[in-house]
Write an enzyme that holds these catalytic residues in place. Sequence first.
Site, PDB file in Angstrom:
ATOM      1  N   SER A 108      32.967  94.685 -69.400  1.00 40.54           N
ATOM      2  CA  SER A 108      33.467  93.779 -70.413  1.00 40.54           C
ATOM      3  C   SER A 108      32.393  92.889 -71.105  1.00 40.54           C
ATOM      4  O   SER A 108      31.498  92.630 -70.440  1.00 40.54           O
ATOM      5  CB  SER A 108      34.389  92.621 -69.487  1.00 40.54           C
ATOM      6  OG  SER A 108      34.597  91.607 -70.253  1.00 40.54           O
ATOM      7  N   GLN A 128      32.369  97.069 -73.971  1.00 44.96           N
ATOM      8  CA  GLN A 128      33.979  96.386 -74.380  1.00 44.96           C
ATOM      9  C   GLN A 128      33.688  95.229 -75.149  1.00 44.96           C
ATOM     10  O   GLN A 128      33.141  94.264 -74.857  1.00 44.96           O
ATOM     11  CB  GLN A 128      34.850  96.271 -73.275  1.00 44.96           C
ATOM     12  CG  GLN A 128      36.376  95.597 -73.639  1.00 44.96           C
ATOM     13  CD  GLN A 128      36.214  94.458 -73.591  1.00 44.96           C
ATOM     14  OE1 GLN A 128      35.841  93.677 -72.778  1.00 44.96           O
ATOM     15  NE2 GLN A 128      37.305  93.638 -74.517  1.00 44.96           N
ATOM     16  N   TYR A 130      36.086  92.340 -77.871  1.00 41.17           N
ATOM     17  CA  TYR A 130      37.299  91.870 -78.454  1.00 41.17           C
ATOM     18  C   TYR A 130      36.732  91.504 -79.760  1.00 41.17           C
ATOM     19  O   TYR A 130      35.729  91.443 -80.162  1.00 41.17           O
ATOM     20  CB  TYR A 130      37.721  90.391 -77.719  1.00 41.17           C
ATOM     21  CG  TYR A 130      38.193  90.787 -76.187  1.00 41.17           C
ATOM     22  CD1 TYR A 130      39.332  91.289 -76.179  1.00 41.17           C
ATOM     23  CD2 TYR A 130      37.488  90.267 -74.911  1.00 41.17           C
ATOM     24  CE1 TYR A 130      39.905  91.679 -74.815  1.00 41.17           C
ATOM     25  CE2 TYR A 130      38.089  90.445 -73.835  1.00 41.17           C
ATOM     26  CZ  TYR A 130      39.347  91.114 -73.743  1.00 41.17           C
ATOM     27  OH  TYR A 130      39.688  91.086 -72.454  1.00 41.17           O
ATOM     28  N   THR A 156      39.027  96.260 -77.402  1.00 41.07           N
ATOM     29  CA  THR A 156      40.367  95.784 -76.945  1.00 41.07           C
ATOM     30  C   THR A 156      41.218  94.813 -77.843  1.00 41.07           C
ATOM     31  O   THR A 156      40.802  93.872 -78.069  1.00 41.07           O
ATOM     32  CB  THR A 156      40.181  95.128 -75.317  1.00 41.07           C
ATOM     33  OG1 THR A 156      39.355  95.941 -74.676  1.00 41.07           O
ATOM     34  CG2 THR A 156      41.536  94.803 -74.769  1.00 41.07           C
ATOM     35  N   LYS A 254      41.570 100.095 -77.074  1.00 39.51           N
ATOM     36  CA  LYS A 254      42.264  99.809 -75.554  1.00 39.51           C
ATOM     37  C   LYS A 254      43.513  98.994 -75.983  1.00 39.51           C
ATOM     38  O   LYS A 254      43.138  97.946 -76.794  1.00 39.51           O
ATOM     39  CB  LYS A 254      41.169  99.181 -74.974  1.00 39.51           C
ATOM     40  CG  LYS A 254      41.963  98.980 -73.539  1.00 39.51           C
ATOM     41  CD  LYS A 254      40.874  98.636 -72.276  1.00 39.51           C
ATOM     42  CE  LYS A 254      41.200  98.066 -71.166  1.00 39.51           C
ATOM     43  NZ  LYS A 254      41.751  96.766 -70.920  1.00 39.51           N
ATOM     44  N   HIS A 278      47.140  95.661 -70.756  1.00 36.54           N
ATOM     45  CA  HIS A 278      45.824  94.986 -70.128  1.00 36.54           C
ATOM     46  C   HIS A 278      46.228  94.545 -68.669  1.00 36.54           C
ATOM     47  O   HIS A 278      46.219  93.309 -68.195  1.00 36.54           O
ATOM     48  CB  HIS A 278      46.008  93.827 -70.873  1.00 36.54           C
ATOM     49  CG  HIS A 278      44.535  93.053 -71.072  1.00 36.54           C
ATOM     50  ND1 HIS A 278      43.982  93.287 -72.483  1.00 36.54           N
ATOM     51  CD2 HIS A 278      43.919  92.516 -70.397  1.00 36.54           C
ATOM     52  CE1 HIS A 278      42.864  92.424 -72.246  1.00 36.54           C
ATOM     53  NE2 HIS A 278      42.565  91.916 -71.092  1.00 36.54           N
ATOM     54  N   GLY A 310      46.517 100.714 -66.210  1.00 35.52           N
ATOM     55  CA  GLY A 310      47.595  99.932 -65.665  1.00 35.52           C
ATOM     56  C   GLY A 310      48.392 100.573 -64.530  1.00 35.52           C
ATOM     57  O   GLY A 310      49.088 101.590 -64.721  1.00 35.52           O
ATOM     58  N   GLY A 311      48.132  99.887 -63.354  1.00 43.27           N
ATOM     59  CA  GLY A 311      48.951 100.118 -62.009  1.00 43.27           C
ATOM     60  C   GLY A 311      48.458 101.199 -61.155  1.00 43.27           C
ATOM     61  O   GLY A 311      49.085 101.485 -60.046  1.00 43.27           O
ATOM     62  N   ARG A 313      46.724 102.903 -58.376  1.00 46.50           N
ATOM     63  CA  ARG A 313      46.325 102.379 -56.878  1.00 46.50           C
ATOM     64  C   ARG A 313      45.753 103.672 -56.026  1.00 46.50           C
ATOM     65  O   ARG A 313      45.184 103.425 -54.979  1.00 46.50           O
ATOM     66  CB  ARG A 313      47.121 101.335 -56.287  1.00 46.50           C
ATOM     67  CG  ARG A 313      47.277 100.498 -57.333  1.00 46.50           C
ATOM     68  CD  ARG A 313      46.281  99.270 -57.260  1.00 46.50           C
ATOM     69  NE  ARG A 313      46.716  97.983 -57.892  1.00 46.50           N
ATOM     70  CZ  ARG A 313      46.692  97.983 -59.204  1.00 46.50           C
ATOM     71  NH1 ARG A 313      46.124  98.838 -59.987  1.00 46.50           N
ATOM     72  NH2 ARG A 313      47.174  96.597 -59.588  1.00 46.50           N
ATOM     73  N   GLY A 332      41.446  98.959 -62.901  1.00 46.80           N
ATOM     74  CA  GLY A 332      40.755  97.682 -62.966  1.00 46.80           C
ATOM     75  C   GLY A 332      40.928  97.010 -61.683  1.00 46.80           C
ATOM     76  O   GLY A 332      39.881  96.985 -60.833  1.00 46.80           O
TER      77      GLY A 332
HETATM   78  C1  LIG Z   1      40.681  90.148 -63.715  1.00 46.09           C
HETATM   79  C2  LIG Z   1      40.761  90.943 -64.834  1.00 46.09           C
HETATM   80  C3  LIG Z   1      39.865  90.732 -66.038  1.00 46.09           C
HETATM   81  C4  LIG Z   1      39.993  91.700 -67.236  1.00 46.09           C
HETATM   82  N1  LIG Z   1      39.626  91.444 -68.015  1.00 46.09           N
HETATM   83  C5  LIG Z   1      38.981  92.444 -68.838  1.00 46.09           C
HETATM   84  C6  LIG Z   1      38.367  92.268 -70.045  1.00 46.09           C
HETATM   85  O1  LIG Z   1      37.543  91.461 -70.220  1.00 46.09           O
HETATM   86  N2  LIG Z   1      38.141  93.287 -71.406  1.00 46.09           N
HETATM   87  C7  LIG Z   1      39.492  94.076 -70.979  1.00 46.09           C
HETATM   88  O2  LIG Z   1      39.392  95.017 -72.204  1.00 46.09           O
HETATM   89  N3  LIG Z   1      40.255  94.254 -70.231  1.00 46.09           N
HETATM   90  C8  LIG Z   1      40.251  93.417 -69.132  1.00 46.09           C
HETATM   91  N4  LIG Z   1      41.137  93.522 -68.074  1.00 46.09           N
HETATM   92  C9  LIG Z   1      42.137  94.569 -68.264  1.00 46.09           C
HETATM   93  C10 LIG Z   1      41.575  95.936 -67.468  1.00 46.09           C
HETATM   94  O3  LIG Z   1      40.689  96.478 -68.265  1.00 46.09           O
HETATM   95  C11 LIG Z   1      42.706  97.022 -67.469  1.00 46.09           C
HETATM   96  O4  LIG Z   1      43.460  97.247 -68.619  1.00 46.09           O
HETATM   97  C12 LIG Z   1      43.930  96.604 -66.160  1.00 46.09           C
HETATM   98  O5  LIG Z   1      43.051  95.962 -65.237  1.00 46.09           O
HETATM   99  C13 LIG Z   1      44.410  97.620 -65.806  1.00 46.09           C
HETATM  100  O6  LIG Z   1      45.286  97.618 -64.788  1.00 46.09           O
HETATM  101  P1  LIG Z   1      45.189  97.612 -63.225  1.00 46.09           P
HETATM  102  O7  LIG Z   1      44.568  96.361 -63.089  1.00 46.09           O
HETATM  103  O8  LIG Z   1      46.351  97.756 -62.596  1.00 46.09           O
HETATM  104  O9  LIG Z   1      44.515  98.613 -63.011  1.00 46.09           O
HETATM  105  C14 LIG Z   1      40.879  92.638 -67.081  1.00 46.09           C
HETATM  106  C15 LIG Z   1      42.016  92.754 -65.776  1.00 46.09           C
HETATM  107  C16 LIG Z   1      41.644  91.870 -64.868  1.00 46.09           C
HETATM  108  C17 LIG Z   1      42.823  92.204 -63.724  1.00 46.09           C
END
Ligand SMILES: Cc1cc2nc3c(=O)[nH]c(=O)nc-3n(C[C@H](O)[C@H](O)[C@H](O)COP(=O)(O)O)c2cc1C
Length: 391
Positions: A108, A128, A130, A156, A254, A278, A310-311, A313, A332
Amino acid sequence: MANKWFETVAVAQERAKKRLPASVYGALIAGTEKGLSSHDNLTAFDALGLAPHIANLPRTREMSTTVMGQHLSMPVIISPTGVQAVHPEGEVAVAQAAANRGIPMGLSSFASKSVEDVCAVHSSVFFQMYWSGDRDTMVQRLERAKAAGAVGIIVTLDWSFSNGRDWGSPFIPDRMSVKNMVKLAPQALSRPAWFWTFVKSGRIPDLTAPNMAKPGEKAPTFFGAYYEWMQSDLPTFDDVAWLRSQWDGPFMVKGVSRIDDARRVVDLGATALSVSNHGGNNLDGTPAPIRMLPSIVDAVGDQIEVVLDGGVRRGSDVVKAVALGAKAVMIGRAYLWGLAANGQAGVENVLDVLRSGIDATLTGIGKASIHDLNRSDVVAPADFYRTLGQG
Ligand SMILES: Cc1cc2nc3c(=O)[nH]c(=O)nc-3n(C[C@H](O)[C@H](O)[C@H](O)COP(=O)(O)O)c2cc1C
């Protein structure tokens, strides 16, 4: 010393909850508004079933693949997250774990460690970004990432600055001033193991974003960097095409949910896209990406690499996503729970849990390779799938 190994990601999350101060744990739970999307991301995977065989099962199972020109020992990529105060080694520990387990890492731009420090321990890093700052600033960030050794870019785009959660947002200070340390002291001291890890490392939780620094300037605070982002123009597809033209390597967009957006991402020359909401942290009510995945694969899967996040586990979640057309998934929170529970070894533990889960699932459904998976391997309820932006 107690055995720190855990057998599932859910156990790692339990350990993280016990170990982290409430505000740090809350920052990882994240979500937004009513939490509809973060909830759907998990329950959608639960709603998908698998049809097992009982004999003629494969003796060996193949799970390696490639995404954005990188080798993956299994179809899993570290998704970029700003982890900040979870562990003193932060993203460097995650990168080391990812390198040891043979998977790429997304870093990130809001990470607590610099792209130079992370690329020093892993040769497969996607930086990554923004849409933040002016064009010159973004080009500087691309050049810095390239010089550090990043092999790809993730941009993203799904962020709408939603704030507010029905369960309350955690207090995160702008910087670790004496006043803020006093305010946070009761929380920190109630989590002595976490606190001691930082004391031993000789650091306090770092709330800066070194990758958002301008050349020759100090790293801004997390909120300073967030402010720059909030003040920036919202990008058009032409802007994103311009950014793509500034990077001559693999490029992922993304945050895609809709078919019409996916087509535009193809048109601007991206290498990959991630079907993502996200992690449910952005626009609440966006369906779980796994529901949209097949429609996006049908629309553009022959023109661009499609991944999902996303999701995820469990290893079986990875298999379900690949069966529905993803080349790989990005994770994530799963690795953040491992990092919080046991540092680098905890992230390796999570990756091992996923690997053995993928292996067991492939065995159970009688598939010798992730490349043989298809939609008929997944049992979905009648109204499961969503198609957004058709026509
Ligand atoms: C605490 C946290 C911080 C995140 N920070 C970023 C980030 O800086 N850049 C980004 O592209 N996505 C960020 N995300 C999104 C993750 O890259 C990812 O899309 C997401 O966590 C996927 O879902 P999951 O946590 O259920 O695996 C963040 C997610 C979390 C939980």
